[in-house]
Each structure stands twice: as structure tokens, then as C-alpha cells.
Design a protein around this motif. Sequence first.
Motif, PDB file in Angstrom:
ATOM      1  N   SER A 156     -32.408 -25.827  63.545  1.00 19.68           N
ATOM      2  CA  SER A 156     -32.261 -26.973  64.449  1.00 19.68           C
ATOM      3  C   SER A 156     -31.108 -26.819  65.442  1.00 19.68           C
ATOM      4  O   SER A 156     -30.980 -27.633  66.359  1.00 19.68           O
ATOM      5  N   PRO A 198     -29.050 -26.091  68.583  1.00 19.72           N
ATOM      6  CA  PRO A 198     -29.523 -25.915  69.964  1.00 19.72           C
ATOM      7  C   PRO A 198     -29.157 -24.564  70.570  1.00 19.72           C
ATOM      8  O   PRO A 198     -29.867 -24.056  71.427  1.00 19.72           O
ATOM      9  N   ASN A 199     -28.042 -23.987  70.131  1.00 26.14           N
ATOM     10  CA  ASN A 199     -27.618 -22.720  70.736  1.00 26.14           C
ATOM     11  C   ASN A 199     -26.801 -21.902  69.744  1.00 26.14           C
ATOM     12  O   ASN A 199     -25.598 -21.683  69.948  1.00 26.14           O
TER      13      ASN A 199
END
Length: 403
Positions: free
Chosen positions: A271, A273-274
Motif C-alpha cells: 500500500s 505510495p512510493n
Amino acid sequence: MLESTSINQQYEQACRDNMRILIVGAGIAGITAAQLLRRYGRHPVLIERNKDKGHPGYMLALMPMVDQVLEDIGVREYYLQNSTALARFGFHAHTGKMLRIDPMDNILSRYGDYRGIARGKLIETLTNDGCNVSFSTTVTGINDSATGTTVNFITDGESYQLEFDLVIIADGIHSTTRELILGSNTVEMVDTKWGGWVDWTTEDTNMDLGEEIWGAGFFLGIYPVKGKLGVFLGGSHKDTKVGPASFVENVRRKLTIINPRMDSALRNVASSPNPYYWPLKDCRSPKWVFGRTVLLGDAAAGFLPTAGIGAGMAMESAWVLTRILQHSHLDTLAAQLQSYEQMQRPRVETAQNTSRRLARFMFHRSWTLAVLRGIAMKFVSVEAALKPIQNLLANKPNPDHIA
């Protein structure tokens, strides 16, 4: 903390010393060397090509060879506050089943502390009393002359040329400065063709326990640091190119047992994002000393993370080099740098070889090999696997004697 300072301000102070020293790279090795030299009374110029502190990176397990380094910098108590003791190591089969838990404190406590710390927290610890650095500064040329080493820079778009008596190159495994001095020499590189994502999850009730799963085509490591758990999930580049979420689903299908800690780690990687992606490769320079220039840390020998020893060896090397420099003068510098390489390079390459051997054992896509490896690990302890590292810890370097 790292404090942005102009290169002219730093150089003005360096010129008051009996040896003008430049350190290229404000990573673990470069900061350690700079802080030790400053504690010893010198004023090295520290530069960094990034415009700020950069990505905080990953989690580190630091072995006892860093204890004296931290003592000399004067941050040992701060280090203990910012890290967590690693007392146990758990090894899982490729299915997720726990095969064994080894007591790390029994193995390493005779030599000192074994602790987990986030890379950003380590830099914060090393720079607790402040650390001047010139950001956005890149070396574009290095040339020896009769009076010193002339170094060309670009900093914030402006060109500079300054002269130093010693240049320490510590700008990492992909050092661009190293390439300026190697000439026809080439750096040996080992590319495992694996890589993975670094992320974090919440702390739990087993903050003295590090765990690893050596799967068929994947690797999952969970490592305690202060206040959280560091996670590394990796596989071959061929497999990880699908992205973290899809790769996590593939890993889940291969596991028959997923404990709550593993589940949390996998969910966070999927999950995030980066998440930070870490290609698993190393390097080894054919030599460390080039006239008045010396390689340090990953620029000299960049490590695979498999033995958890790279950062510790970089800090030890910085300590050995700066202790030798305590006894150096301009007329003895060349000989002292050669003594440094003769003392420290065999130690570093022994540790690096251990990391390489473990990588060959750990990184496989074959289910059959994963099964056989799990059977073998029922009988091979962590202590046996780390025997070469224990020998290094038992036989500490003595740079003052060499100098």
C-alpha cells in the motif's frame, strides 16, 4: 544535524589546519570521517552533491565495531537512545514456518553492542553536535601538483578551484568522483539481479527479534529499529518489475503461514505510495589510494546487505583512517595512506566476501533449492554463518600502532 554551509566558509577554516582535507560525500562514511576529524581538532571540508540530506533510506543493524567510533565522536549515549538492541534472529522456511531462533546476544555481546537503527536516525546521531556541509556541490576534476591536489567543483551552478593536501572520496557505491581518478582501472561489481522495496511498519512486542524468510523467488526481512520495524521485500528484477502490490500478492500465494508481523509488513509494502527500491549490487575498487586521494566506505567497497555489516565496516574504516591521520604530517602522508589500505582493505574485503557468499545462498527462484536450503538451515546456526565476522570483531584493528 547537518548544517548547510558555503564551501568558502569551510575552506577558510580548513586552511588554518596543518593539513587541508576535503571529504566528498555526506553519507555514513563521509560524515563519520568528518565528525571524527573535527573531534580531533581539524576542520575538513565536507561536500555533498545532493541539494539536501536526501532520502533517509533504510534500516541498519550495527555490529560492535562501531562502538569505539561512537565513543570517539561523543555520541554513544545518544546512539543507545536512538537504536534498539537486537537479541534474537528468527529464520523462516520458504513456506513461512519458523525453523529456528538464534540468540544474537550470546554470539556478539562478548564484543559489544548489536543494535538496529534507521539510517536517518544514525545520521542524526552522528551529527548531534552539528555538522557543516556544502550541499549541491560536485567534483568535476582532481589533479595532483607539487604543492597539493587541485580540485574543481561546481556548486549551485558556480565553478570553483581549490587546493587540498588530502582528498577523501566517500560518495557511495556509484561514486562519480572515484571515476575521475581510476584511469584505466575498473571497479569490480557483483550484480545479484535482485532488488526490493524498503518500508516500515509499527513496532510490536518482539522488538529484540529480527526475522528473515528466504523464499522461492523472494526474500522478506523484518528488522527492529527505535519505535518501528524496518521491512525489506525483494526478488529478482524480472519478478519485481510488476510493482510492489502485485509482487506482494505473488509472495502471499507462496506462503502457507503468515504471522501478524509478516502480514503487516506485506500490507505496508503493497500500500505504500512510493517505497524506496534498493537494487542489490556491490562494488570493489582495485586500489584505495591514489597519491593524496583515498577511497572510503562504499566508494572503496560497497556491500550487499546480506550480512548486515556494510555500514559498520564503513564507520570502522573512517575511524582507522582518521586515527592514522592523527599521526600524519604532510611529509609522511603518502606512507600513512598506504599503511591504512594495507591494514583495512583485507578486513573490509573479508566482510564483503561473507556478504557475497550469503547472497549466493539466499537469492534463488527455485522451489527445490528453497526446500533444500530450509533443511540445511535447521542445522546451521547464525553463529556459524557469521564466523568470519566474529573473527574480525575478535581481532580489532590498531591504527595507532600502525601509524
